[in-house]
Enzyme design. Structure first.
Site, PDB file in Angstrom:
ATOM      1  N   SER A  66      77.982 -23.858  47.570  1.00 44.90           N
ATOM      2  CA  SER A  66      78.717 -23.944  48.840  1.00 44.90           C
ATOM      3  C   SER A  66      79.748 -25.075  48.895  1.00 44.90           C
ATOM      4  O   SER A  66      80.553 -25.115  49.825  1.00 44.90           O
ATOM      5  CB  SER A  66      77.749 -24.094  50.002  1.00 44.90           C
ATOM      6  OG  SER A  66      77.157 -22.848  50.269  1.00 44.90           O
ATOM      7  N   LYS A  69      83.260 -24.016  49.341  1.00 43.34           N
ATOM      8  CA  LYS A  69      83.831 -23.644  50.646  1.00 43.34           C
ATOM      9  C   LYS A  69      84.934 -24.614  51.071  1.00 43.34           C
ATOM     10  O   LYS A  69      85.860 -24.232  51.798  1.00 43.34           O
ATOM     11  CB  LYS A  69      82.719 -23.559  51.700  1.00 43.34           C
ATOM     12  CG  LYS A  69      81.805 -22.345  51.448  1.00 43.34           C
ATOM     13  CD  LYS A  69      80.532 -22.342  52.265  1.00 43.34           C
ATOM     14  CE  LYS A  69      79.744 -21.060  51.973  1.00 43.34           C
ATOM     15  NZ  LYS A  69      78.312 -21.175  52.063  1.00 43.34           N
ATOM     16  N   TYR A 190      83.872 -14.280  47.124  1.00 37.49           N
ATOM     17  CA  TYR A 190      82.846 -15.217  47.605  1.00 37.49           C
ATOM     18  C   TYR A 190      81.775 -15.488  46.536  1.00 37.49           C
ATOM     19  O   TYR A 190      81.413 -16.642  46.277  1.00 37.49           O
ATOM     20  CB  TYR A 190      82.203 -14.692  48.898  1.00 37.49           C
ATOM     21  CG  TYR A 190      81.095 -15.600  49.356  1.00 37.49           C
ATOM     22  CD1 TYR A 190      81.380 -16.837  49.935  1.00 37.49           C
ATOM     23  CD2 TYR A 190      79.757 -15.267  49.140  1.00 37.49           C
ATOM     24  CE1 TYR A 190      80.363 -17.708  50.297  1.00 37.49           C
ATOM     25  CE2 TYR A 190      78.736 -16.132  49.513  1.00 37.49           C
ATOM     26  CZ  TYR A 190      79.044 -17.351  50.084  1.00 37.49           C
ATOM     27  OH  TYR A 190      78.047 -18.229  50.428  1.00 37.49           O
ATOM     28  N   TYR A 242      75.152 -27.812  57.068  1.00 38.77           N
ATOM     29  CA  TYR A 242      74.404 -26.837  57.862  1.00 38.77           C
ATOM     30  C   TYR A 242      73.678 -27.506  59.017  1.00 38.77           C
ATOM     31  O   TYR A 242      74.204 -28.412  59.628  1.00 38.77           O
ATOM     32  CB  TYR A 242      73.467 -26.017  56.962  1.00 38.77           C
ATOM     33  CG  TYR A 242      74.221 -25.549  55.764  1.00 38.77           C
ATOM     34  CD1 TYR A 242      75.260 -24.640  55.928  1.00 38.77           C
ATOM     35  CD2 TYR A 242      73.999 -26.084  54.509  1.00 38.77           C
ATOM     36  CE1 TYR A 242      76.020 -24.245  54.855  1.00 38.77           C
ATOM     37  CE2 TYR A 242      74.748 -25.680  53.425  1.00 38.77           C
ATOM     38  CZ  TYR A 242      75.754 -24.766  53.609  1.00 38.77           C
ATOM     39  OH  TYR A 242      76.501 -24.384  52.558  1.00 38.77           O
ATOM     40  N   VAL A 260      73.600 -25.321  47.288  1.00 39.91           N
ATOM     41  CA  VAL A 260      72.204 -25.128  46.860  1.00 39.91           C
ATOM     42  C   VAL A 260      71.985 -25.377  45.367  1.00 39.91           C
ATOM     43  O   VAL A 260      70.859 -25.345  44.894  1.00 39.91           O
ATOM     44  CB  VAL A 260      71.635 -23.737  47.256  1.00 39.91           C
ATOM     45  CG1 VAL A 260      71.540 -23.580  48.762  1.00 39.91           C
ATOM     46  CG2 VAL A 260      72.422 -22.607  46.623  1.00 39.91           C
TER      47      VAL A 260
HETATM   48  O1  DON Z   1      75.753 -17.480  49.387  1.00 38.30           O
HETATM   49  C1  DON Z   1      74.642 -17.935  49.264  1.00 38.30           C
HETATM   50  O2  DON Z   1      73.779 -17.782  50.105  1.00 38.30           O
HETATM   51  C2  DON Z   1      74.317 -18.754  48.048  1.00 38.30           C
HETATM   52  N1  DON Z   1      75.262 -18.571  47.006  1.00 38.30           N
HETATM   53  C3  DON Z   1      74.167 -20.214  48.432  1.00 38.30           C
HETATM   54  C4  DON Z   1      75.392 -20.883  48.900  1.00 38.30           C
HETATM   55  C5  DON Z   1      75.085 -22.311  49.284  1.00 38.30           C
HETATM   56  O3  DON Z   1      75.171 -23.226  48.496  1.00 38.30           O
HETATM   57  C6  DON Z   1      74.620 -22.548  50.668  1.00 38.30           C
HETATM   58  N2  DON Z   1      74.173 -23.834  50.794  1.00 38.30           N
HETATM   59  N3  DON Z   1      73.857 -24.857  50.676  1.00 38.30           N
END
Ligand code: DON
Length: 306
Positions: A66, A69, A190, A242, A260
């Site tokens: 993430s 983003k 994405y 978050y 993550v």
């Molecule tokens: O899109 C997703 O849910 C995963 N690829 C996680 C993305 C992410 O890192 C969310 N948070 N920390």
């Protein structure tokens, strides 16, 4: 500016958080993340004078997830300008990063660009903005950090194979008429952005424009203007971690964005950018040792936006 021995500071932090690495749980929703050894830690820093410091496994690549983003948001700001905000809000969600509940109440307009739904809306804007958004994402990140950056195609394929909730989010937004492009095309962008692979040094360098009023750390050319850059920092502070954003502001007091994969980037405007990485995650999906390391950084240096 007072002079701080960042190298010594980071080395001390790496030592202090060592017992915490391995705390928390690595992300397990795809095999490529589940097999990462949790007991790893890296940290890197770039300041506005060009000084760099590192400690631990700062050169070990990990899945930025993430954190991407922030970079796709920067790219969309470059390409779409103000119109971007017609489809995306700027409020913290207070919900997990992959939540669907608010989308129903708010007719498919995501709360902010740093949750999954918001990043999917940004990806849709990038697809509309012209050819090969995936190549543009890699090109921007590579230019910002000065190294050739690539997708981990195994991670991208697994994201797609297991991304049921993201597929649901995208279809839900499409049903409200809030995505212009095919769901598969948008999600391909994405899933690939989540699968960018980088190390702490590369990420600290790539985030450096956020502490330089939008200017590239080497060329000094604007990546974004000052106002756009302030807005990204504001979104990172309020929405970048978050439903732990309040806790991050309380304990750390720097705009941050987590992923993550266990990485977190942090920015101190006009001063420095940081990246920490440790794969063990706490309940909110943020790196346990990474968060503690940032807290120690603020305690040891007295630096904070507040
Ligand atoms: O899109 C997703 O849910 C995963 N690829 C996680 C993305 C992410 O890192 C969310 N948070 N920390």
């Amino acid at each position: 500016m007072e002079s701080i021995d960042f190298q010594r500071t980071l080395a001390a932090i790496a030592e202090e958080v060592q017992p915490l690495t391995g705390a928390g749980k690595v992300a397990t929703y795809i095999p490529a993340l589940a097999r990462v050894d949790a007991a790893q830690f890296g940290i890197a820093l770039c300041d506005v004078d060009g000084q760099e410091a590192t400690a631990g496994s700062a050169e070990v690549a990990f899945s930025i997830q993430s954190i991407s983003k922030v970079f796709t948001l920067a790219l969309a700001m470059q390409q779409v300008g103000e119109k971007l905000w017609e489809r995306i809000g700027r409020e913290p969600s207070g919900d997990p990063f992959n939540s669907l509940v608010q989308l129903e109440h708010e007719q498919g307009v995501p709360r902010n660009p740093l949750i999954n739904a918001g990043a999917i809306a940004v990806a849709d804007r990038l697809v509309s903005a012209g050819a090969d958004p995936k190549a543009k994402i890699l090109s921007l990140i590579s230019d910002l950090c000065g190294d050739p950056i690539t997708f981990d195609e195994e991670v991208a394929a697994s994201e797609a194979a297991t991304g049921f909730r993201n597929i649901a989010v995208a279809n839900f937004m499409k049903s409200f008429g809030k995505l212009d492009n095919a769901v598969e095309t948008v999600l391909d962008v994405y899933f690939h952005q989540c699968a960018v692979s980088m190390n702490c040094i590369q990420l600290a360098r790539a985030a450096a424009f956020l502490c330089r009023d939008g200017r590239h750390r080497v060329s000094n050319k604007p990546v974004l203007n000052e106002r756009q850059t302030r807005r990204i920092n504001a979104l990172m502070l309020t929405c970048g971690t978050y439903d732990a954003a309040g806790e991050f502001a309380f304990r750390i007091g720097m705009p941050c964005k987590s992923g993550v994969g266990g990485g977190i980037i942090a920015v101190l405007p006009d001063r420095l950018s940081l990246c920490v990485w440790s794969p063990g995650l706490g309940a909110s999906g943020n790196s346990v040792a990474g968060m503690r390391a940032l807290e120690l950084f603020v305690e040891k240096t007295g630096l904070s936006v507040f």
